[in-house]
Write an enzyme that holds these catalytic residues in place. Structure first.
Site, PDB file in Angstrom:
ATOM      1  N   GLN A 111       0.818  -1.224   0.000  1.00  0.00           N
ATOM      2  CA  GLN A 111       0.000   0.000   0.000  1.00  0.00           C
ATOM      3  C   GLN A 111       0.852   1.275   0.000  1.00  0.00           C
ATOM      4  O   GLN A 111       0.559   2.219   0.731  1.00  0.00           O
ATOM      5  CB  GLN A 111      -0.933   0.023   1.203  1.00  0.00           C
ATOM      6  CG  GLN A 111      -2.090  -0.974   1.121  1.00  0.00           C
ATOM      7  CD  GLN A 111      -3.201  -0.605   2.077  1.00  0.00           C
ATOM      8  OE1 GLN A 111      -2.962  -0.379   3.257  1.00  0.00           O
ATOM      9  NE2 GLN A 111      -4.432  -0.522   1.577  1.00  0.00           N
TER      10      GLN A 111
ATOM     11  N   TYR B 118      -1.650   4.050  -0.927  1.00  0.00           N
ATOM     12  CA  TYR B 118      -2.677   4.292   0.100  1.00  0.00           C
ATOM     13  C   TYR B 118      -2.048   4.866   1.378  1.00  0.00           C
ATOM     14  O   TYR B 118      -2.553   5.824   1.968  1.00  0.00           O
ATOM     15  CB  TYR B 118      -3.375   2.955   0.377  1.00  0.00           C
ATOM     16  CG  TYR B 118      -4.584   2.996   1.267  1.00  0.00           C
ATOM     17  CD1 TYR B 118      -5.855   3.219   0.733  1.00  0.00           C
ATOM     18  CD2 TYR B 118      -4.472   2.759   2.637  1.00  0.00           C
ATOM     19  CE1 TYR B 118      -6.977   3.207   1.549  1.00  0.00           C
ATOM     20  CE2 TYR B 118      -5.587   2.748   3.454  1.00  0.00           C
ATOM     21  CZ  TYR B 118      -6.836   2.971   2.909  1.00  0.00           C
ATOM     22  OH  TYR B 118      -7.948   2.958   3.726  1.00  0.00           O
TER      23      TYR B 118
HETATM   24  N1  CAA Z   1       5.472  -8.195   5.117  1.00  0.00           N
HETATM   25  C1  CAA Z   1       6.547  -8.740   4.507  1.00  0.00           C
HETATM   26  N2  CAA Z   1       6.430  -9.598   3.474  1.00  0.00           N
HETATM   27  C2  CAA Z   1       5.215  -9.905   3.058  1.00  0.00           C
HETATM   28  C3  CAA Z   1       4.060  -9.371   3.641  1.00  0.00           C
HETATM   29  C4  CAA Z   1       4.228  -8.488   4.723  1.00  0.00           C
HETATM   30  N3  CAA Z   1       3.173  -7.930   5.350  1.00  0.00           N
HETATM   31  N4  CAA Z   1       2.971  -9.854   3.002  1.00  0.00           N
HETATM   32  C5  CAA Z   1       3.437 -10.665   2.036  1.00  0.00           C
HETATM   33  N5  CAA Z   1       4.763 -10.710   2.066  1.00  0.00           N
HETATM   34  C6  CAA Z   1       5.664 -11.458   1.177  1.00  0.00           C
HETATM   35  C7  CAA Z   1       5.096 -12.840   0.945  1.00  0.00           C
HETATM   36  O1  CAA Z   1       5.513 -13.707   1.978  1.00  0.00           O
HETATM   37  C8  CAA Z   1       5.691 -13.193  -0.408  1.00  0.00           C
HETATM   38  O2  CAA Z   1       7.035 -13.561  -0.222  1.00  0.00           O
HETATM   39  P1  CAA Z   1       7.730 -14.577  -1.261  1.00  0.00           P
HETATM   40  O3  CAA Z   1       7.623 -13.934  -2.625  1.00  0.00           O
HETATM   41  O4  CAA Z   1       9.115 -14.657  -0.731  1.00  0.00           O
HETATM   42  O5  CAA Z   1       6.942 -15.833  -1.136  1.00  0.00           O
HETATM   43  C9  CAA Z   1       5.705 -11.846  -1.144  1.00  0.00           C
HETATM   44  O6  CAA Z   1       5.673 -10.838  -0.102  1.00  0.00           O
HETATM   45  C10 CAA Z   1       4.486 -11.668  -2.057  1.00  0.00           C
HETATM   46  O7  CAA Z   1       3.308 -11.662  -1.237  1.00  0.00           O
HETATM   47  P2  CAA Z   1       1.849 -11.853  -1.818  1.00  0.00           P
HETATM   48  O8  CAA Z   1       1.660 -13.279  -2.248  1.00  0.00           O
HETATM   49  O9  CAA Z   1       0.854 -11.332  -0.815  1.00  0.00           O
HETATM   50  O10 CAA Z   1       1.924 -10.927  -3.110  1.00  0.00           O
HETATM   51  P3  CAA Z   1       0.782 -10.639  -4.089  1.00  0.00           P
HETATM   52  O11 CAA Z   1       1.388  -9.860  -5.210  1.00  0.00           O
HETATM   53  O12 CAA Z   1      -0.006 -11.868  -4.403  1.00  0.00           O
HETATM   54  O13 CAA Z   1      -0.194  -9.710  -3.232  1.00  0.00           O
HETATM   55  C11 CAA Z   1      -0.941  -7.758  -2.167  1.00  0.00           C
HETATM   56  C12 CAA Z   1       0.225  -8.428  -2.897  1.00  0.00           C
HETATM   57  C13 CAA Z   1      -2.158  -7.642  -3.087  1.00  0.00           C
HETATM   58  C14 CAA Z   1      -0.489  -6.362  -1.782  1.00  0.00           C
HETATM   59  C15 CAA Z   1      -1.299  -8.589  -0.944  1.00  0.00           C
HETATM   60  O14 CAA Z   1      -0.151  -8.807  -0.177  1.00  0.00           O
HETATM   61  C16 CAA Z   1      -2.334  -7.907  -0.051  1.00  0.00           C
HETATM   62  O15 CAA Z   1      -3.513  -7.878  -0.365  1.00  0.00           O
HETATM   63  N6  CAA Z   1      -1.911  -7.378   1.084  1.00  0.00           N
HETATM   64  C17 CAA Z   1      -2.805  -6.719   2.029  1.00  0.00           C
HETATM   65  C18 CAA Z   1      -2.793  -5.268   1.806  1.00  0.00           C
HETATM   66  C19 CAA Z   1      -3.722  -4.648   2.808  1.00  0.00           C
HETATM   67  O16 CAA Z   1      -3.608  -4.831   4.009  1.00  0.00           O
HETATM   68  N7  CAA Z   1      -4.647  -3.844   2.332  1.00  0.00           N
HETATM   69  C20 CAA Z   1      -5.593  -3.219   3.182  1.00  0.00           C
HETATM   70  C21 CAA Z   1      -6.846  -3.011   2.406  1.00  0.00           C
HETATM   71  S1  CAA Z   1      -8.162  -2.422   3.435  1.00  0.00           S
HETATM   72  C22 CAA Z   1      -7.715  -0.890   3.782  1.00  0.00           C
HETATM   73  O17 CAA Z   1      -6.822  -0.329   3.230  1.00  0.00           O
HETATM   74  C23 CAA Z   1      -8.540  -0.197   4.820  1.00  0.00           C
HETATM   75  C24 CAA Z   1      -7.658   0.328   5.870  1.00  0.00           C
HETATM   76  O18 CAA Z   1      -7.509   1.517   5.938  1.00  0.00           O
HETATM   77  C25 CAA Z   1      -7.036  -0.565   6.853  1.00  0.00           C
END
Ligand code: CAA
Length: 247
Positions: A151, A154
């Site tokens: 993000q 964001y």
């Molecule tokens: N910290 C460190 N590493 C992380 C991690 C984290 N938090 N999350 C994932 N990773 C790593 C994974 O382990 C993976 O590692 P490898 O490649 O070594 O296996 C790598 O990063 C890729 O992770 P993803 O499979 O998750 O990657 P993706 O491209 O499929 O997805 C993403 C990326 C769409 C950003 C997904 O991680 C995601 O949806 N994350 C959540 C984002 C989030 O919290 N959004 C909030 C939305 S709601 C909102 O925004 C309202 C609010 O105000 C709170």
């Protein structure tokens, strides 16, 4: 005292709907602003509020455009009167790792989440100052305070919202106008429902309260900040995140 008028952007969305409901129950004349693309949902939304006994006005506008925001606020003020309480709640996500963060995803989130705050506050502000009373409440996010994987757009926009609040709070402080930020954590809405299930589960496991928040909990804090009881709070960032981030 005449009925205070409250404009809520993102007003028919997850958190926005609860804010509208709460402010209407508290006696404000509430107007929910929605994006033109949401037009198809508006009639049912208004009908649902009517069924709850709430008469809430609606107005369409693209808050990412300064011109359309100015037009929207001018129309609203003509129809309902001057805006006393502005809740900047419109927001979107385009989550992706920075490696995949294209300029469109970056700009869309900065425009809708941050530039909108300028666009909508600007046409409301002078009237609040001239009348000597006003409330601006910016709905930010825990992820603007602590950053979030995926993000960059964001988190930057949401952090920017509070910078705006702190600066504008100083301009309104001696004039009876407060500007504050509310930073929700993970709240049960369509936005968080879009997070991949395994990712969301890991997030909830990391929340000390082990649950998501509710839109009603956010609305209660917004209602407090809008009230006369909160007259001495300005430039603050009230966080409601179940203990996910303590600052
Ligand atoms: N910290 C460190 N590493 C992380 C991690 C984290 N938090 N999350 C994932 N990773 C790593 C994974 O382990 C993976 O590692 P490898 O490649 O070594 O296996 C790598 O990063 C890729 O992770 P993803 O499979 O998750 O990657 P993706 O491209 O499929 O997805 C993403 C990326 C769409 C950003 C997904 O991680 C995601 O949806 N994350 C959540 C984002 C989030 O919290 N959004 C909030 C939305 S709601 C909102 O925004 C309202 C609010 O105000 C709170």
């Amino acid at each position: 005292m005449s009925t205070r008028i409250a404009l809520v952007t993102g007003g028919i969305g997850g958190i926005g709907t609860s804010i509208c409901q709460r402010l209407a129950k508290d006696g404000y004349r509430v107007v929910a602003a929605y994006h033109p693309a949401e037009q198809g949902n508006v009639e049912a939304w208004v009908a649902a509020r009517k069924a709850e006994g709430l008469d809430i006005g609606t107005i369409s506008g693209d808050v990412s455009s300064a011109e359309d925001s100015a037009r929207m606020v001018a129309e609203l003020q003509q129809q309902f009167g001057p805006v006393d309480v502005l809740v900047n709640c419109a927001g979107i996500t385009r989550d992706k790792t920075f490696r995949k963060m294209d300029a469109d995803s970056w700009n869309a989130v900065i425009n809708v989440n941050l530039n909108s705050v300028y666009n909508v506050t600007k046409p409301c502000w002078d009237g609040m100052i001239d009348r000597g009373w006003g409330r601006v409440v910016n709905i930010s996010s825990v992820n603007g305070q602590r950053g979030q994987f995926g993000q960059t757009n964001y988190s930057a926009a949401k952090a920017g919202m509070h910078g705006f609040s702190m600066a504008l709070a100083q301009e309104g402080a001696a004039k009876g106008v407060t500007v504050n930020t509310v930073s929700p954590g993970y709240i049960k809405t369509a936005m968080t429902a879009a997070i991949r299930e395994d990712v969301l589960k890991a997030i909830i496991d990391g929340i000390p309260m082990k649950r998501m928040g509710t839109p009603e909990e956010i609305a209660a804090v917004v209602a407090f900040l809008a009230s006369d009881d909160a007259a001495y709070i300005t430039g603050a960032n009230l966080q409601m995140n179940g203990g996910l981030f303590m600052h």
